[in-house]
Motif scaffolding. Structure first.
Motif, PDB file in Angstrom:
ATOM      1  N   ILE A 104       0.860  -1.186   0.000  1.00  0.00           N
ATOM      2  CA  ILE A 104       0.000   0.000   0.000  1.00  0.00           C
ATOM      3  C   ILE A 104       0.893   1.232   0.000  1.00  0.00           C
ATOM      4  N   CYS A 105       0.584   2.196  -0.826  1.00  0.00           N
ATOM      5  CA  CYS A 105       1.270   3.486  -0.778  1.00  0.00           C
ATOM      6  C   CYS A 105       0.213   4.573  -0.822  1.00  0.00           C
ATOM      7  N   THR A 106       0.305   5.506   0.101  1.00  0.00           N
ATOM      8  CA  THR A 106      -0.695   6.561   0.199  1.00  0.00           C
ATOM      9  C   THR A 106      -0.050   7.930   0.079  1.00  0.00           C
ATOM     10  N   ASN A 107      -0.719   8.822  -0.611  1.00  0.00           N
ATOM     11  CA  ASN A 107      -0.268  10.211  -0.665  1.00  0.00           C
ATOM     12  C   ASN A 107      -0.592  10.885   0.659  1.00  0.00           C
ATOM     13  N   ILE A 108       0.346  11.679   1.182  1.00  0.00           N
ATOM     14  CA  ILE A 108       0.206  12.207   2.529  1.00  0.00           C
ATOM     15  C   ILE A 108      -0.809  13.338   2.627  1.00  0.00           C
ATOM     16  N   LEU A 109      -1.395  13.458   3.791  1.00  0.00           N
ATOM     17  CA  LEU A 109      -2.239  14.603   4.123  1.00  0.00           C
ATOM     18  C   LEU A 109      -1.421  15.878   3.983  1.00  0.00           C
ATOM     19  N   GLY A 130      -6.069  27.330   0.525  1.00  0.00           N
ATOM     20  CA  GLY A 130      -4.951  28.253   0.648  1.00  0.00           C
ATOM     21  C   GLY A 130      -4.393  28.214   2.061  1.00  0.00           C
ATOM     22  N   LEU A 131      -4.075  29.371   2.617  1.00  0.00           N
ATOM     23  CA  LEU A 131      -3.489  29.417   3.949  1.00  0.00           C
ATOM     24  C   LEU A 131      -4.511  29.252   5.066  1.00  0.00           C
ATOM     25  N   SER A 132      -5.778  29.105   4.735  1.00  0.00           N
ATOM     26  CA  SER A 132      -6.752  28.759   5.769  1.00  0.00           C
ATOM     27  C   SER A 132      -6.682  27.277   6.116  1.00  0.00           C
ATOM     28  N   PHE A 133      -5.958  26.515   5.311  1.00  0.00           N
ATOM     29  CA  PHE A 133      -5.738  25.099   5.629  1.00  0.00           C
ATOM     30  C   PHE A 133      -4.920  25.029   6.918  1.00  0.00           C
ATOM     31  N   PRO A 134      -5.310  24.198   7.879  1.00  0.00           N
ATOM     32  CA  PRO A 134      -4.561  24.141   9.138  1.00  0.00           C
ATOM     33  C   PRO A 134      -3.193  23.512   8.948  1.00  0.00           C
ATOM     34  N   VAL A 135      -2.255  23.927   9.779  1.00  0.00           N
ATOM     35  CA  VAL A 135      -0.915  23.352   9.735  1.00  0.00           C
ATOM     36  C   VAL A 135      -0.991  21.907  10.222  1.00  0.00           C
ATOM     37  N   VAL A 136      -0.486  21.001   9.405  1.00  0.00           N
ATOM     38  CA  VAL A 136      -0.512  19.584   9.750  1.00  0.00           C
ATOM     39  C   VAL A 136       0.889  19.129  10.143  1.00  0.00           C
ATOM     40  N   THR A 137       0.957  18.023  10.876  1.00  0.00           N
ATOM     41  CA  THR A 137       2.218  17.469  11.342  1.00  0.00           C
ATOM     42  C   THR A 137       2.400  16.053  10.801  1.00  0.00           C
ATOM     43  N   ILE A 138       3.586  15.518  11.012  1.00  0.00           N
ATOM     44  CA  ILE A 138       3.834  14.120  10.637  1.00  0.00           C
ATOM     45  C   ILE A 138       2.870  13.200  11.376  1.00  0.00           C
ATOM     46  N   ALA A 139       2.591  13.499  12.646  1.00  0.00           N
ATOM     47  CA  ALA A 139       1.636  12.691  13.411  1.00  0.00           C
ATOM     48  C   ALA A 139       0.246  12.737  12.798  1.00  0.00           C
ATOM     49  N   ASP A 140      -0.172  13.908  12.305  1.00  0.00           N
ATOM     50  CA  ASP A 140      -1.469  14.014  11.631  1.00  0.00           C
ATOM     51  C   ASP A 140      -1.502  13.150  10.375  1.00  0.00           C
ATOM     52  N   SER A 164      13.509   9.550   3.893  1.00  0.00           N
ATOM     53  CA  SER A 164      13.438  10.990   4.071  1.00  0.00           C
ATOM     54  C   SER A 164      12.205  11.359   4.908  1.00  0.00           C
ATOM     55  N   VAL A 165      11.313  12.207   4.407  1.00  0.00           N
ATOM     56  CA  VAL A 165      10.092  12.540   5.131  1.00  0.00           C
ATOM     57  C   VAL A 165       9.228  11.285   5.327  1.00  0.00           C
ATOM     58  N   GLY A 166       9.306  10.353   4.388  1.00  0.00           N
ATOM     59  CA  GLY A 166       8.608   9.085   4.561  1.00  0.00           C
ATOM     60  C   GLY A 166       9.166   8.288   5.727  1.00  0.00           C
ATOM     61  N   GLY A 167      10.473   8.400   5.954  1.00  0.00           N
ATOM     62  CA  GLY A 167      11.085   7.743   7.102  1.00  0.00           C
ATOM     63  C   GLY A 167      10.600   8.337   8.411  1.00  0.00           C
ATOM     64  N   MET A 168      10.356   9.650   8.423  1.00  0.00           N
ATOM     65  CA  MET A 168       9.785  10.275   9.618  1.00  0.00           C
ATOM     66  C   MET A 168       8.412   9.679   9.921  1.00  0.00           C
ATOM     67  N   GLN A 169       7.620   9.463   8.884  1.00  0.00           N
ATOM     68  CA  GLN A 169       6.305   8.864   9.080  1.00  0.00           C
ATOM     69  C   GLN A 169       6.425   7.426   9.599  1.00  0.00           C
ATOM     70  N   ASP A 298       9.957  20.083   9.490  1.00  0.00           N
ATOM     71  CA  ASP A 298      10.731  20.857  10.464  1.00  0.00           C
ATOM     72  C   ASP A 298      10.194  20.680  11.882  1.00  0.00           C
ATOM     73  N   TYR A 299       8.883  20.568  12.023  1.00  0.00           N
ATOM     74  CA  TYR A 299       8.279  20.395  13.347  1.00  0.00           C
ATOM     75  C   TYR A 299       8.539  19.004  13.930  1.00  0.00           C
ATOM     76  N   PHE A 300       8.782  18.034  13.078  1.00  0.00           N
ATOM     77  CA  PHE A 300       8.938  16.655  13.549  1.00  0.00           C
ATOM     78  C   PHE A 300      10.119  16.550  14.508  1.00  0.00           C
ATOM     79  N   ASP A 301       9.859  16.016  15.690  1.00  0.00           N
ATOM     80  CA  ASP A 301      10.898  15.869  16.712  1.00  0.00           C
ATOM     81  C   ASP A 301      10.465  14.733  17.630  1.00  0.00           C
ATOM     82  N   LEU A 302      10.925  13.535  17.323  1.00  0.00           N
ATOM     83  CA  LEU A 302      10.508  12.353  18.071  1.00  0.00           C
ATOM     84  C   LEU A 302      10.894  12.459  19.540  1.00  0.00           C
TER      85      LEU A 302
END
Length: 387
Positions: A104-109, A130-140, A164-169, A298-302
């Motif tokens: 399975i491969c999914t495109n990220i939120l 646009g910028l009214s979209f809420p800021v999402v995180t890797i956890a989201d 990379s960012v997929g590894g963070m997920q 950038d926000y990701f910090d395990l």
């Protein structure tokens, strides 16, 4: 059509695949995000290959990097000459064997490749978020993926795999939902961005926001900030390469010229290459999505999220087997970051395998064909799988 179709196989390819979507969190049952906002409905684009076995124990979730998508392998039509981004790795008998695993491969939120993101239509206004979209995180992103796994009836993953960012997920999956992850493969990734990585992302974001056509993120009814996004891609692309790869590929060779132009045209081949990469990128990606995804990275910090500043404590609840892979020429997420991660895992008594792969191509090495990488991947995923 069944969720668990067996795609046609053509030689060593998974053959034809189909992009699908799953929508959930319809109001009033909207998804609550880490920032405190709610979002709904939420759509995730995804693709699958292989077949889910009877006890549903052979599912592998692949998580893409910043600008990737769900199209990990195979083709959409018989005449399609552009297979998925990891086609050399995913397929019958390959590193991730679709004869053995349901992939399975999914495109990220937050992206713009079929999943809900800032370019999506806000149902309350009928216009792009646009910028009214809420800021999402890797956890989201991972929470949204969990919703998709529940929909597919996959309650325990044989593996989560990401670079990379997929590894963070993949890291987030392993500590956020430890009972649902049997193993995790982490390629060219980190538990948190260094100041250097954050700095490059910030310069790229500023390039977008400095483009007058960005218009505070509200550009979908007019011209898009193509120049800013192209420059952002050029900046990012430099970090994906290495000094050696650029020396071998370009050196100081001139671009179709016998001498300097003595103006600001692209004199050098490397200049022309970067401009080309920038132009290509604006045709397929959304500028705001680039802002949101880089901010999430950038926000990701395990350590901060799960260990109160301690990498060892962050992995205290993990249960998965881990395979950690780094690349010698990756200066964006260098090997010392992987070694720190492995040390923290081992201090928790976790089953960890680690390999630093000799590669001259920089951070993007995990996206390039490698017999060694494929063999390591296959050995780890299939070694204890007797299905």
């Amino acid at each position: 059509m069944s969720e668990y179709i067996q795609h046609d196989q053509q030689g060593s390819s998974v053959g034809r695949v189909e992009k699908r979507t799953y929508t959930f969190a319809r109001p009033p049952a909207a998804m609550r995000l880490e920032c405190g906002a709610t979002l709904g409905p939420v759509t995730l684009a995804y693709e699958t290959c292989g077949r889910l076995n009877e006890d549903r124990s052979n599912a592998i979730l692949i998580l893409h990097a910043l600008s990737g998508d769900a199209h990990v392998a195979g083709t959409y039509t018989d005449s399609d000459d552009k297979p998925g981004w990891w086609d050399f790795m995913v397929g019958p008998g390959k590193g991730i064997d679709s004869d053995r695993h349901f992939v399975i491969c999914t495109n990220i939120l937050g992206s713009c490749m079929g999943s809900t993101g800032p370019a999506s239509i806000d149902p309350t206004t009928g216009k792009p978020y646009g910028l009214s979209f809420p800021v999402v995180t890797i956890a989201d992103m991972v929470d949204a993926q969990k919703q998709l796994m529940d929909h597919l009836g996959v309650h325990r993953l044989h593996a989560v795999i990401g670079g990379s960012v997929g590894g963070m997920q993949a890291l987030e999956w392993s500590v956020r939902y430890p009972d649902r992850v049997e193993s995790a493969v982490l390629l060219a990734t980190t538990t948190r961005h260094s100041a250097l990585a954050i700095a490059f992302n910030e310069v790229a974001r500023q390039a977008i926001m400095a483009d007058p056509k960005w218009n505070g993120g509200d550009y979908h009814d007019g011209e898009k900030p193509d120049l800013g996004l192209a420059v952002a891609r050029m900046i990012g692309h430099i970090t994906y390469l290495s000094d050696e790869s650029m020396r071998l590929k370009f050196g100081r060779r001139l671009q179709d010229k016998a001498d300097f132009s003595f103006n600001f045209d692209a004199d050098f081949q490397v200049e022309s290459y970067l401009r080309h990469q920038g132009r290509k990128f604006v045709d397929r990606f959304d500028a705001n999505a680039f802002l949101y995804i880089t901010k999430a990275a950038d926000y990701f910090d395990l350590e901060r999220q799960y260990g109160e500043g301690s990498a060892v404590a962050a992995f205290s609840g993990a249960r998965a087997r881990f395979l950690v892979l780094s690349f010698t020429s990756d200066w964006l997420y260098p090997t010392y970051q992987s070694r720190t991660m492995v040390k923290a895992m081992k201090k928790n008594g976790l089953d960890v395998s680690f390999c630093e792969i000799e590669a001259q191509w920089g951070h993007d090495a995990f996206l390039l064909p490698s017999d060694r990488l494929s063999a390591i991947m296959k050995g780890f995923l299939d070694g204890d799988n007797d299905q």
